[in-house]
Design a protein around this motif. Structure first.
Motif, mmCIF file in Angstrom:
data_model
loop_
_atom_site.group_PDB
_atom_site.id
_atom_site.type_symbol
_atom_site.label_atom_id
_atom_site.label_comp_id
_atom_site.label_asym_id
_atom_site.label_seq_id
_atom_site.Cartn_x
_atom_site.Cartn_y
_atom_site.Cartn_z
ATOM 1 N N ARG A 163 4.272 -18.716 9.341
ATOM 2 C CA ARG A 163 3.646 -19.170 10.578
ATOM 3 C C ARG A 163 4.339 -20.443 11.082
ATOM 4 N NH1 ARG A 163 -0.519 -15.866 12.983
ATOM 5 N NH2 ARG A 163 -1.240 -14.522 11.300
ATOM 6 N N ALA A 221 -7.886 -20.717 12.141
ATOM 7 C CA ALA A 221 -7.438 -20.401 10.780
ATOM 8 C C ALA A 221 -6.656 -19.089 10.759
ATOM 9 C CB ALA A 221 -8.638 -20.314 9.844
ATOM 10 N N GLN A 276 -4.126 -16.512 7.943
ATOM 11 C CA GLN A 276 -3.772 -16.296 6.542
ATOM 12 C C GLN A 276 -2.559 -15.394 6.358
ATOM 13 O OE1 GLN A 276 -7.467 -14.724 5.026
ATOM 14 N NE2 GLN A 276 -8.279 -16.760 4.552
ATOM 15 N N SER A 277 -2.316 -14.491 7.301
ATOM 16 C CA SER A 277 -1.220 -13.535 7.132
ATOM 17 C C SER A 277 0.103 -14.122 7.608
ATOM 18 C CB SER A 277 -1.533 -12.254 7.904
ATOM 19 O OG SER A 277 -1.619 -12.528 9.287
#
Length: 214
Positions: free
Chosen positions: A109, A118, A120-121
């Motif tokens: 990211r 937020a 996460q991947s």
């Protein structure tokens, strides 16, 4: 634009990204959307950030899953079994493809600005951009097939396209995706949706045969 042309655009974007040719462009856009005095703050009034956070949810997994489930149930109740299978398979297939590509490219990211939501991947391609293109454009194509008036069909496609573009923009504004992540998601998602639309046209006479009067 054909499936092949859209897929070619995705390949070109991916190739440039892997070679690092897009980094300067990506970071320039991300920085342009932040207050130069405080990169944690996006440009514009406070309500704009709140609106972007709300709107990005239109491309999230819970929202798209709910929409897909409701549409599939409707098609089953209406005895349009071919279209129901098409929607379920195209959208689930698009989700699997996105996950595979994210793992394959393994792009982290953005770190040049703070994330305002937020995540996460991994980053490439944008799951929100690709999933929204697959879901909204596929459903728009199916809905447009029920309309004879060109103006109404045009409006349906315009809404589907607008939602897809808007969701992608929110991901860049919120700092959780590079612009090229979103561009890649749009092109590949649109290619997948177009392919599904072509399959839907092929299924139309078969689907009509399965419809039975109540």
């Amino acid at each position: 634009m054909s499936c092949a042309a859209l897929a070619f655009c995705f390949v070109r974007i991916a190739d440039e990204m892997v070679e690092g040719e897009t980094r300067a462009f990506d970071e320039r856009i991300l920085l342009a959307l932040r207050d130069p005095a405080d990169l944690k703050r996006p440009i514009g009034p406070a309500w704009l950030e709140t609106a972007m956070v709300d709107l990005t949810g239109l491309g999230g997994v819970p929202t798209l899953t709910l929409i897909t489930a409701l549409v599939v149930i409707y098609l089953l109740v209406a005895r349009r079994f071919g279209n129901a299978a098409l929607v379920a398979l195209s959208i689930s297939g698009g989700a699997i493809l996105t996950s595979v590509l994210k793992i394959g490219f393994a792009r982290p990211r953005p770190e040049v600005v703070d994330h305002l939501v937020a995540v996460q991947s991994l980053s490439f391609p944008s799951g929100h951009a690709m999933a929204s293109a697959v879901v909204y454009l596929t459903l728009g194509a199916l809905l447009a097939r029920t309309e004879r008036r060109r103006a109404v069909r045009g409006y349906i496609f315009a809404v589907a396209g607008f939602l897809t573009l808007l969701i992608g923009v929110t991901r860049v504004f919120l700092g959780v995706h590079y612009p090229t992540d979103v561009l890649a998601g749009w092109t590949l998602g649109a290619a997948w949706a177009l392919l599904c639309w072509l399959v839907a046209r092929w299924l139309r006479p078969r689907d009509n045969e399965t419809e039975q009067p109540a």
